[in-house]
Design a protein around this motif. Structure first.
Motif, PDB file in Angstrom:
ATOM      1  N   GLN A 152       0.867  -1.243   0.026  1.00  0.00           N
ATOM      2  CA  GLN A 152       0.064   0.019   0.018  1.00  0.00           C
ATOM      3  C   GLN A 152       1.034   1.160   0.115  1.00  0.00           C
ATOM      4  O   GLN A 152       2.041   1.359   0.588  1.00  0.00           O
ATOM      5  CB  GLN A 152      -0.936  -0.058   1.345  1.00  0.00           C
ATOM      6  N   ALA A 153       0.314   2.369  -0.397  1.00  0.00           N
ATOM      7  CA  ALA A 153       0.974   3.709  -0.492  1.00  0.00           C
ATOM      8  C   ALA A 153       0.238   4.699  -0.394  1.00  0.00           C
ATOM      9  O   ALA A 153      -1.213   4.829  -0.588  1.00  0.00           O
ATOM     10  CB  ALA A 153       1.604   3.889  -1.949  1.00  0.00           C
ATOM     11  N   VAL A 154       0.546   5.733   0.439  1.00  0.00           N
ATOM     12  CA  VAL A 154      -0.248   6.832   0.713  1.00  0.00           C
ATOM     13  C   VAL A 154       0.184   8.199   0.302  1.00  0.00           C
ATOM     14  O   VAL A 154       1.164   8.310   0.153  1.00  0.00           O
ATOM     15  CB  VAL A 154      -0.352   6.929   2.419  1.00  0.00           C
TER      16      VAL A 154
ATOM     17  N   ASN B 243      -7.722   2.868 -16.356  1.00  0.00           N
ATOM     18  CA  ASN B 243      -7.594   1.454 -17.035  1.00  0.00           C
ATOM     19  C   ASN B 243      -6.826   0.634 -16.370  1.00  0.00           C
ATOM     20  O   ASN B 243      -6.390  -0.629 -16.895  1.00  0.00           O
ATOM     21  CB  ASN B 243      -7.266   1.460 -18.346  1.00  0.00           C
ATOM     22  N   ILE B 244      -6.520   0.938 -15.216  1.00  0.00           N
ATOM     23  CA  ILE B 244      -5.556  -0.037 -14.455  1.00  0.00           C
ATOM     24  C   ILE B 244      -6.306  -0.523 -13.167  1.00  0.00           C
ATOM     25  O   ILE B 244      -6.954   0.380 -12.470  1.00  0.00           O
ATOM     26  CB  ILE B 244      -4.038   0.584 -14.092  1.00  0.00           C
ATOM     27  N   ASP B 245      -6.053  -1.784 -12.843  1.00  0.00           N
ATOM     28  CA  ASP B 245      -6.850  -2.359 -11.594  1.00  0.00           C
ATOM     29  C   ASP B 245      -6.219  -2.020 -10.620  1.00  0.00           C
ATOM     30  O   ASP B 245      -5.546  -2.648  -9.821  1.00  0.00           O
ATOM     31  CB  ASP B 245      -7.261  -3.808 -12.060  1.00  0.00           C
ATOM     32  N   ILE B 246      -6.468  -0.722 -10.008  1.00  0.00           N
ATOM     33  CA  ILE B 246      -5.988  -0.410  -8.434  1.00  0.00           C
ATOM     34  C   ILE B 246      -7.097   0.369  -7.807  1.00  0.00           C
ATOM     35  O   ILE B 246      -7.822   1.255  -8.465  1.00  0.00           O
ATOM     36  CB  ILE B 246      -4.718   0.659  -8.823  1.00  0.00           C
ATOM     37  N   GLU B 247      -7.315  -0.112  -6.782  1.00  0.00           N
ATOM     38  CA  GLU B 247      -8.373   0.590  -5.849  1.00  0.00           C
ATOM     39  C   GLU B 247      -7.714   1.811  -5.140  1.00  0.00           C
ATOM     40  O   GLU B 247      -6.879   1.605  -4.313  1.00  0.00           O
ATOM     41  CB  GLU B 247      -8.700  -0.534  -4.736  1.00  0.00           C
ATOM     42  N   ILE B 248      -8.369   2.800  -5.282  1.00  0.00           N
ATOM     43  CA  ILE B 248      -7.904   4.223  -4.555  1.00  0.00           C
ATOM     44  C   ILE B 248      -8.975   4.642  -3.658  1.00  0.00           C
ATOM     45  O   ILE B 248     -10.384   4.656  -3.939  1.00  0.00           O
ATOM     46  CB  ILE B 248      -7.704   5.385  -5.597  1.00  0.00           C
ATOM     47  N   THR B 249      -8.610   5.136  -2.484  1.00  0.00           N
ATOM     48  CA  THR B 249      -9.288   5.539  -1.485  1.00  0.00           C
ATOM     49  C   THR B 249      -9.040   6.965  -1.071  1.00  0.00           C
ATOM     50  O   THR B 249      -7.977   7.146  -0.807  1.00  0.00           O
ATOM     51  CB  THR B 249      -9.560   4.601  -0.337  1.00  0.00           C
ATOM     52  N   LEU B 250     -10.285   7.677  -0.707  1.00  0.00           N
ATOM     53  CA  LEU B 250      -9.991   9.206  -0.306  1.00  0.00           C
ATOM     54  C   LEU B 250     -10.223   9.251   1.251  1.00  0.00           C
ATOM     55  O   LEU B 250     -11.468   8.842   1.483  1.00  0.00           O
ATOM     56  CB  LEU B 250     -10.790  10.240  -1.096  1.00  0.00           C
TER      57      LEU B 250
ATOM     58  N   ASN C 213      -8.186  -4.394   5.403  1.00  0.00           N
ATOM     59  CA  ASN C 213      -8.125  -5.700   4.543  1.00  0.00           C
ATOM     60  C   ASN C 213      -7.264  -5.618   3.315  1.00  0.00           C
ATOM     61  O   ASN C 213      -7.160  -6.640   2.460  1.00  0.00           O
ATOM     62  CB  ASN C 213      -9.478  -6.203   4.579  1.00  0.00           C
ATOM     63  N   GLY C 214      -6.730  -4.396   3.085  1.00  0.00           N
ATOM     64  CA  GLY C 214      -5.757  -4.407   1.673  1.00  0.00           C
ATOM     65  C   GLY C 214      -6.580  -4.235   0.514  1.00  0.00           C
ATOM     66  O   GLY C 214      -5.820  -4.156  -0.473  1.00  0.00           O
ATOM     67  N   LYS C 215      -7.911  -3.926   0.677  1.00  0.00           N
ATOM     68  CA  LYS C 215      -8.557  -3.842  -0.720  1.00  0.00           C
ATOM     69  C   LYS C 215      -7.918  -2.418  -1.237  1.00  0.00           C
ATOM     70  O   LYS C 215      -7.788  -2.316  -2.559  1.00  0.00           O
ATOM     71  CB  LYS C 215     -10.082  -3.815  -0.563  1.00  0.00           C
ATOM     72  N   SER C 216      -7.884  -1.301  -0.559  1.00  0.00           N
ATOM     73  CA  SER C 216      -7.282  -0.094  -0.811  1.00  0.00           C
ATOM     74  C   SER C 216      -5.939  -0.143  -0.811  1.00  0.00           C
ATOM     75  O   SER C 216      -5.315  -0.524  -0.169  1.00  0.00           O
ATOM     76  CB  SER C 216      -7.817   1.205   0.402  1.00  0.00           C
ATOM     77  N   GLN C 217      -5.509   0.058  -2.262  1.00  0.00           N
ATOM     78  CA  GLN C 217      -4.157  -0.032  -2.418  1.00  0.00           C
ATOM     79  C   GLN C 217      -3.357   1.678  -2.353  1.00  0.00           C
ATOM     80  O   GLN C 217      -2.194   1.334  -2.108  1.00  0.00           O
ATOM     81  CB  GLN C 217      -3.791  -0.733  -3.776  1.00  0.00           C
ATOM     82  N   ILE C 218      -4.154   2.421  -2.974  1.00  0.00           N
ATOM     83  CA  ILE C 218      -3.478   3.708  -2.872  1.00  0.00           C
ATOM     84  C   ILE C 218      -4.460   4.593  -1.911  1.00  0.00           C
ATOM     85  O   ILE C 218      -5.523   4.661  -2.051  1.00  0.00           O
ATOM     86  CB  ILE C 218      -3.386   4.351  -3.998  1.00  0.00           C
TER      87      ILE C 218
END
Length: 211
Positions: free
Chosen positions: A98-100, A122-129, A148-153
């Motif tokens: 993960q990265a913040v 178009n890249i399969d990455i989950e971003i959360t604000l 749970n790691g679903k959020s990657q960025i």
């Protein structure tokens, strides 16, 4: 008096840097380049400058090393610091971590969030604000997604250092306009993970930053 003030400033810089380095001691911080970096490069609708490419490669090599990165990225407004940082973020996410990205205001955090979503649509990455002004329901969902790691960025304000926010595998913290954050806040985000790399960005370096 001036010499004494200068001495105190240098000493406080040195002590704060040593505290940060001690918090970041590790021998297990290798994050290799991956195909996501190539995908991101293809998504750009502009050419990277020679200086941007140089710094992207330097940061990439830092991430590949077995010691955590502690780097200051300085450049004028509009010079492209953020895109350099995004390449580092993508390298970390592509390695399964993960990265913040921590911004000083909610407006800037939302701006980073929207820009990044466009860049990797178009890249399969989950971003959360994650910012202070969110409903209790959304906050709970976001916290669970990070845990749970679903959020990657994860992009946000100092809320990213909240006690209740637990990261699954944080490996990179990018701090924007870092002079608005104190040493304690920078240490707090590093302590949210193990072997966390730190990249701080600024357009207006001050003596503490340069130290």
């Amino acid at each position: 008096l001036i010499k004494r003030l200068a001495h105190d400033e240098l000493l406080s810089n040195f002590i704060s840097l040593m505290i940060l380095k001690n918090k970041m001691k590790t021998n297990n911080s290798e994050i290799l380049e991956n195909n996501l970096n190539t995908l991101l490069h293809k998504n750009l609708n502009f050419e990277l400058t020679e200086d941007q490419m140089k710094v992207i490669n330097e940061i990439s090599n830092d991430l590949k090393s077995n010691e955590p990165m502690l780097r200051l990225l300085q450049g004028d407004v509009g010079s492209g610091k953020t895109i350099v940082a995004i390449f580092a973020i993508i390298q970390v996410v592509g390695s399964g971590s993960q990265a913040v990205l921590m911004a000083p205001t909610e407006i800037l955090a939302k701006q980073h969030y929207n820009n990044l979503k466009q860049l990797i649509k178009n890249i399969d990455i989950e971003i959360t604000l994650i910012v202070g002004k969110q409903t209790a329901k959304l906050k709970k969902e976001n916290y669970e997604s990070v845990k749970n790691g679903k959020s990657q960025i994860i992009i946000g304000t100092h809320a990213l250092t909240s006690k209740g926010l637990i990261y699954k595998n944080l490996k990179l913290a990018v701090i924007d306009e870092q002079h608005r954050f104190g040493v304690n806040q920078r240490i707090s985000i590093v302590e949210k993970g193990k072997d966390v790399n730190l990249l701080v960005m600024t357009a207006t370096p001050i003596p503490r930053s340069l130290a």
